[in-house]
Design a protein around this motif. Structure first.
Motif: not given
Length: 381
Positions: A189-192, A250-255, A259-261
């Motif tokens: 997900v961060p790589g996206l 993308i960052l909001a979706s990740s979090k 639940s990406v830290p």
């Protein structure tokens, strides 16, 4: 008359066939893409990509230089997954190298390892692993955990023979750092952020500018006293804003969805992202000065995006690729941006750890901007 509709003329068919081949040959850009894109895919999938990386760089913290520890380390090297590239002096140095991504593992052999082993106390050997990319280190850890229990049998002679048995006379402990549960989404997900920015920024810029050329609005622009740098910055700035909107989404979706830290500074990520977006926009701008229509612009963007995606370490472990593929990957900005994003989000990296991956992006950006300016000036002429 009705039968004439189904009449087939070989000369007419042959004439159409020749005409299409001539048109295809005249459109050199499309023809080159049709030839080189499959060749590039064949080379990448056939020779470059490997999901089972070996000879991964490892650091060694050996506080017990005994025959037992040397035999154990040799057996790890013989598994072909570990390559001890750094002899470490302390744990701080080990942590720094793990943070910067210079090494994938740290093997820690504690003090009195040999003495405890001889007493039958089963001393523990600690392997710390950078688990930000679970795929890259999974097979190596499996090989270490499944190390043959008889690996030290040759050293267990005389009064130590009773230590030979079904259980190894030592314990192998694995500590996964940054992603202890080896969750794939934490890596993907961060790589996206980087892959989506690369795709959209390059394609959007190249197609948008080429569309203006097709519609003739670019000629109106060229007739004005506006300078190339002004045109370039004026076209790039709106896309930078769009890029940041994508990053926020993308960052909001990740979090909230995955639940990406987020361990590091979002301000630092914001600062770094401007260089990455600008580098991709400059490439898109360059393509637009070369392409004569939107189709060619899209094809050139694909020609850039495909190796960026496959050689950056997004899908396949970067260290699993051969040297020539890694050399190409090191040139591409997505490779470095993925390391930066994963480092900031999962490791909490600061500017010191980010800088080794930031300056290659800046160099690429400056080179791409210079090329874009040069091409645009030629267009003016």
């Amino acid at each position: 008359m009705a039968l004439d509709k189904f009449a087939f003329s070989i000369p007419r068919f042959w004439a159409i066939l020749i005409k299409e081949f001539i048109q295809m040959w005249r459109d050199r850009g499309t023809f080159a893409m049709m030839v080189f894109l499959p060749i590039m895919q064949l080379c990448l999938f056939g020779f470059a990509l490997n999901s089972d990386p070996k000879l991964l760089p490892a650091g060694l913290l050996n506080y017990d230089n005994s025959p037992f520890s040397r035999t154990l380390l040799k057996s790890l090297e013989n598994s072909e997954y570990f390559k001890f590239t750094h002899i470490l002096n302390n744990e701080t140095q080990a942590q720094t190298l793990l943070d910067t991504g210079d090494i994938q593992f740290v093997v820690n052999i504690p003090e009195n390892f040999a003495r405890k082993l001889q007493r039958g106390e089963r001393p523990a050997v600690l392997i710390q692993a950078d688990a930000t990319d679970p795929t890259a280190m999974a097979n190596a850890l499996a090989a270490a955990s499944a190390l043959n229990p008889t690996v030290l049998d040759r050293d267990l002679v005389g009064p130590l023979q009773p230590l030979k048995g079904k259980l190894a006379p030592f314990e192998m402990r694995v500590h996964r750092l940054y992603n202890p549960e080896a969750i794939t989404q934490y890596n993907i997900v961060p790589g996206l952020i980087g892959t989506i920015l690369t795709l959209t920024m390059v394609v959007m810029t190249s197609v948008a500018v080429t569309r203006e050329k097709e519609r003739g609005t670019m000629e109106n622009l060229l007739s004005t006293p506006v300078r190339p740098i002004e045109v370039m910055l004026g076209k790039i700035l709106p896309f930078i804003i769009v890029g940041y909107i994508q990053v926020v989404v993308i960052l909001a979706s990740s979090k909230f969805f995955f639940s990406v830290p987020i361990m590091g500074s979002l301000l630092l990520l914001t600062f770094v992202t401007i260089f990455f977006i600008t580098a991709n926009l400059s490439i898109g701008f360059t393509f637009s000065t070369i392409a004569s229509n939107q189709l060619q612009a899209s094809q050139m963007s694909t020609f850039f995006f495909l190796p960026s995606l496959l050689l950056s370490g997004f899908f396949y472990p970067f260290r699993g690729m051969p040297d020539w593929a890694q050399s190409i990957g090191e040139i591409l900005p997505l490779t470095h941006y993925l390391r930066i994003v994963r480092g900031i989000l999962l490791k909490g990296n600061g500017l010191y750890e980010v800088w080794p991956h930031l300056w290659p992006i800046i160099i690429f950006m400056l080179g791409a901007m210079t090329l874009a300016m040069f091409r645009y000036t030629e267009t003016l002429d």
